[in-house]
Design an enzyme around this catalytic site. Sequence first.
Site, PDB file in Angstrom:
ATOM      1  N   GLU A  51       0.789  -1.446   0.080  1.00 13.35           N
ATOM      2  CA  GLU A  51       0.198  -0.099   0.203  1.00 13.35           C
ATOM      3  C   GLU A  51       0.713   1.121  -0.121  1.00 13.35           C
ATOM      4  OE1 GLU A  51      -3.141   0.389   2.630  1.00 13.35           O
ATOM      5  OE2 GLU A  51      -2.988  -1.743   2.818  1.00 13.35           O
TER       6      GLU A  51
ATOM      7  N   ASP B 280      -2.702  -4.467   3.284  1.00 12.94           N
ATOM      8  CA  ASP B 280      -3.063  -4.747   4.769  1.00 12.94           C
ATOM      9  C   ASP B 280      -3.479  -6.059   5.723  1.00 12.94           C
ATOM     10  OD1 ASP B 280      -0.966  -2.320   5.461  1.00 12.94           O
ATOM     11  OD2 ASP B 280      -2.573  -1.287   6.299  1.00 12.94           O
TER      12      ASP B 280
ATOM     13  N   ASP C  68      -5.790  -6.739   7.093  1.00 16.66           N
ATOM     14  CA  ASP C  68      -7.359  -6.841   7.750  1.00 16.66           C
ATOM     15  C   ASP C  68      -8.284  -6.650   6.340  1.00 16.66           C
ATOM     16  OD1 ASP C  68      -6.661  -4.723   6.201  1.00 16.66           O
ATOM     17  OD2 ASP C  68      -6.472  -3.511   8.409  1.00 16.66           O
TER      18      ASP C  68
ATOM     19  N   GLU D 256      -9.806  -4.568   5.284  1.00  9.73           N
ATOM     20  CA  GLU D 256      -9.779  -2.953   4.638  1.00  9.73           C
ATOM     21  C   GLU D 256      -9.400  -3.286   3.451  1.00  9.73           C
ATOM     22  OE1 GLU D 256     -11.304   0.377   2.911  1.00  9.73           O
ATOM     23  OE2 GLU D 256     -12.368  -0.245   4.460  1.00  9.73           O
TER      24      GLU D 256
ATOM     25  N   TYR E  97       2.066  -5.389  13.314  1.00 12.95           N
ATOM     26  CA  TYR E  97       0.386  -4.392  12.171  1.00 12.95           C
ATOM     27  C   TYR E  97       0.249  -3.802  14.237  1.00 12.95           C
ATOM     28  CZ  TYR E  97      -2.909  -3.323   9.327  1.00 12.95           C
ATOM     29  OH  TYR E  97      -4.704  -3.279   8.269  1.00 12.95           O
TER      30      TYR E  97
ATOM     31  N   ARG F 250      -3.858  -2.717  14.068  1.00 14.80           N
ATOM     32  CA  ARG F 250      -4.623  -2.622  13.942  1.00 14.80           C
ATOM     33  C   ARG F 250      -4.500  -3.919  14.232  1.00 14.80           C
ATOM     34  NH1 ARG F 250      -3.725   1.262   9.136  1.00 14.80           N
ATOM     35  NH2 ARG F 250      -4.220   2.581   9.367  1.00 14.80           N
TER      36      ARG F 250
ATOM     37  N   HIS G  10      -4.618 -10.656  14.436  1.00 15.45           N
ATOM     38  CA  HIS G  10      -3.207 -10.972  14.391  1.00 15.45           C
ATOM     39  C   HIS G  10      -3.008 -10.663  15.589  1.00 15.45           C
ATOM     40  CE1 HIS G  10      -4.299  -9.275  10.417  1.00 15.45           C
ATOM     41  NE2 HIS G  10      -5.327  -8.407  11.577  1.00 15.45           N
TER      42      HIS G  10
END
Length: 728
Positions: free
Chosen positions: A9, A82, A84, A86, A300, A302, A345
């Site tokens: 990203e 990432d 997740d 999203e 990570y 989040r 995670h």
Amino acid sequence: MSKALVIVESPAKAKTIEKFLGKNYTVKASMGHLRDLPKSQFGIDVDNNFAPKYINIRGKGDIIKSLKNAAKAADTVYLASDPDREGEAIAWHLSHILNIPQDKACRIEFNEITKPTIQNAVKKPRPINMERVDAQQARRLLDRIVGYQLSPLLWRKVRKGLSAGRVQSVAVGIICDREKEIQAFISEEYWTVIAKLRGMPKTALFDAQLILIDGQKAKIDNEDQAEKIKEELEKAEFVVTEVKRRERRRNPAAPFITSSLQQEASRKLGFTSRKTMMVAQQLYEGLEIGSSGPVGLITYMRTDSVRLAESAQQDARTYITSQYGENYLPEKSPVYSSKKSQDAHEAIRPTTLEFPPNKLIKYLSKDQLRLYTLIWDRFIASQMTPAIYDTLTVDIAANRFALRATGSTVKFPGFMAVYTESKDGEEKEKDITLPELAPGEKLKANKITPKQHFTEPPPRYTESSLVKILEEKGIGRPSTYSPIIETILARGYVIKVEKKFQPTELGFVVLDLLKQYFRAIVDVEFTAKMENSLDEIADGKGSRVGLLQEFYKWFAVDLEQAEKEIGHVELPVEISDVQCENCGRFMVVKHGRYGDFLACPGFPECRNTKPILKETGVQCPKCTGDIVERRTKRGKNFYGCKSYPTCDFMTWDMPLKENCQACGAFMLRHNLKNGRFNTICSNESCVTRQSTTEKKVDNAKKTKVTNKSNKSKKTKDITTTKKQNNTI
């Protein structure tokens, strides 16, 4: 050798990963989403199972072209956005743009950016998880439905530029409900009585509080009652009736998850949620660390899981033993759990213990180092032994009264040698030492002091306490807390006053409107249930279309009814006593993004506006005018001359009415980072300021010498290690 393309990203992440994968891999950045719903239209076909209309985002054409060319030149394409929902959706959009079959094993994910993890990830590609994509799409479409159909209603009925969000409206509701509690609160008076006692023969003085009167809980309502009790106690004989000794253990806090990191960074560092996540993203993606090159320093950021990898726990045990000794190492690694966690995670932790904070001083920015130190300390402390306190409780009789003294001292610091978690509204626990006392021992009263108190309303929410309540009630998810706060501030529904959220009149009006016509939108339980439904879709137990159909069924009905019944809503106007110098009207108070200001009610014919100036009662040292409180565009308070721009006097410190005893200039209240403050002279050439400056210079020289000596030798001494961390 075949060439492989890896798409991440951000450019920072691409640079770090490319170093780990070698010359047979090309790593490029998508810069986030490349496709989304169009901004200029609704973009959802409600009659066709809520089919979304995705388009390439304007301005991303060059990136898309570059990625297409790179994909054509590569034998294999890995989508590494990432880990997740999203990120899964970004990978899915990329697969569409690059014509990658949906069932092809092209998706790789990793929780930390380290060489072994990245090299292992490219060996285990998988197909895109469409259940996660559906969950993300469901959230995106729900938010689009509410935003694009409810917001225009607010524009027409209340004011242009407003918005209503599925989750942000609940956050505004929580803040408004707390404000109503505060407004309805009636403070009650109560008194306590403290006796300052000592043993006989003379021991150190200690405090004991009155707890019982005639065997009942002490309840003192007014000063008369308190004075009568004081008179009786002054004549009473104090005798120790019971002494209780026990050992209390305090366990370390779990390693950080997203919400706890945001809360603690707000309390300890003064960071906003947005700043915390921005700096954490930099630490995660990788920073240049001397000859080591770009290094991803944390896992990570989040996550809602407190789980740790066994390898990380073992590394922590080795580090703790070497730096603090065997006494600080528990028999087994502590295991933490969270009931609401999806456990996707790990917790947030350092990726490696090769880089303690004191080795990174010259490589990280001040904010990066402070946040990294916080994460490092929390992780290390979470793997250490509990702290042990010796506690002592002494019960004392005095005729018909009973008093109690409590003491607590740290017997063994355990994890507290590294880190102690802070709590909203809590003071740091202090050691209180009591003298050695025995049952039957008589005591002498040195002083009896009644103290007046008043019950206080519940406090307004800070960023940390708001994030905590959103998490507890299941509103939003780790990645959404920061955008929620940004949005409600940007829309003017709430403002920050002394770092606490306060709703505006606009916030109250919009909330009342939503409660009347769209109760479910601002209902905490409904919103939490919706989050659970999105989780079920991600787990393959729910349907995206089914969820949207169920939601839209009642939402469309409520929307139609509101459109018919709501007339134009007039916002309450607060008229000031300040006259507009252009047209003579009395100006009104308006609530803007950066706080309150005065505006002429004759708008648009008269567009005159003025800041609301709060006078300090202190004269300007340059022109003898009044010094007033002002506010920057970012909402930070400062103090300047009322005659600006004629006079340019300005200071960040609050002017005080008291004068310096040395030179007579007015004093300033200088805020410190730990929430405390000190008082300094406003005259920079004053002898009091010069002595302070000399001390700072002297301390800086000492710190520099200490840092130089620390580079040449490693120390195992705990106290020295703590001093180094404090210096950082």
